[in-house]
Design a protein around this motif. Structure first.
Motif, PDB file in Angstrom:
ATOM      1  N   TYR A  77     -14.465  41.086  11.183  1.00  0.00           N
ATOM      2  CA  TYR A  77     -14.509  39.818  10.457  1.00  0.00           C
ATOM      3  C   TYR A  77     -14.894  38.749  11.462  1.00  0.00           C
ATOM      4  O   TYR A  77     -14.161  38.518  12.429  1.00  0.00           O
ATOM      5  N   HIS A  78     -16.067  38.157  11.283  1.00  0.00           N
ATOM      6  CA  HIS A  78     -16.629  37.212  12.259  1.00  0.00           C
ATOM      7  C   HIS A  78     -16.626  37.827  13.656  1.00  0.00           C
ATOM      8  O   HIS A  78     -16.295  37.174  14.642  1.00  0.00           O
ATOM      9  N   TYR A  93      -4.934  36.025   7.736  1.00  0.00           N
ATOM     10  CA  TYR A  93      -6.142  36.619   7.163  1.00  0.00           C
ATOM     11  C   TYR A  93      -5.978  36.879   5.663  1.00  0.00           C
ATOM     12  O   TYR A  93      -6.825  36.510   4.863  1.00  0.00           O
ATOM     13  N   GLU A  97      -8.016  33.845   4.610  1.00  0.00           N
ATOM     14  CA  GLU A  97      -9.416  34.112   4.943  1.00  0.00           C
ATOM     15  C   GLU A  97     -10.070  35.041   3.926  1.00  0.00           C
ATOM     16  O   GLU A  97     -11.267  34.967   3.696  1.00  0.00           O
ATOM     17  N   CYS A  98      -9.302  35.936   3.362  1.00  0.00           N
ATOM     18  CA  CYS A  98      -9.833  36.970   2.491  1.00  0.00           C
ATOM     19  C   CYS A  98      -8.835  37.220   1.368  1.00  0.00           C
ATOM     20  O   CYS A  98      -7.631  37.115   1.575  1.00  0.00           O
ATOM     21  N   PRO A 180     -10.028  30.925   0.349  1.00  0.00           N
ATOM     22  CA  PRO A 180     -10.430  31.870   1.410  1.00  0.00           C
ATOM     23  C   PRO A 180     -11.934  31.835   1.659  1.00  0.00           C
ATOM     24  O   PRO A 180     -12.692  31.452   0.798  1.00  0.00           O
TER      25      PRO A 180
END
Length: 180
Positions: A77-78, A93, A97-98, A180
């Motif tokens: 992820y990134h 996360y 983020e997700c 997210p």
């Protein structure tokens, strides 16, 4: 390569097994894909081919000791391998983020909690400083965004009081509420 062309998500050689009384079941074998900003990705296939296991792996929902993401699997992820995250990183996360929206909303929503409380709980998991008034305001706004009619009244309902489509919209709202 500039930042715009760097993938947001890269899955490399994802292999997931489940350990059962009958032995090892290889649920996912060598899945690979990448997703760049602005792209959409659909994972399609027959029942039992590993779509859900792949998604659960990306969300950190494979639970040991029964489930195991095999060595040399990578979920970047990134550019950072999330499989090496600590508990605090996972907490940020997941949802921050997700997010994931499960197909069976009735099984995913807590039947003993009102819809509004579940949405607000998701918000407080990521921002402990938010006031009750702001929580309610954001919960109403997100329900309106997913086109729930009479969003304020919906906050007080239990999942079984909503239609299947409305429950699915609540799940979408819960996934989107932390942006997210």
């Amino acid at each position: 390569m500039n930042e715009q062309n760097n993938p947001i998500l890269e899955v490399k050689n994802l292999r997931v097994s489940y350990h059962t009384y009958a032995g090892e079941v290889k649920a996912v074998r060598g899945v690979q894909f990448s997703l760049e900003k602005g792209q959409a990705l659909a994972i399609v296939g027959e029942s039992g081919c590993g779509k859900s296991v792949t998604a659960k792996s990306i969300m950190g929902l494979i639970k040991a000791p029964q489930g195991e993401i095999k060595e040399n699997s990578e979920i970047l992820y990134h550019g950072e391998n999330i499989l090496k995250y600590n508990k605090k990183q996972w907490q940020h996360y997941k949802g921050g983020e997700c997010a994931i929206i499960f197909q069976d909303a009735l099984a995913s929503l807590n039947p003993t909690m009102r819809v509004g409380k579940q949405i607000m709980e998701n918000l407080t998991n990521h921002d402990k400083s938010i006031s009750k008034a702001e929580l309610k305001k954001k919960a109403i706004e997100i329900l309106e965004l997913v086109e729930i009619p009479d969003a304020e009244n919906c906050l007080e309902k239990y999942p079984h009081e909503l239609s299947g489509g409305m429950r699915q919209r609540v799940m979408i709202a819960m996934a989107l509420v932390t942006n997210p």
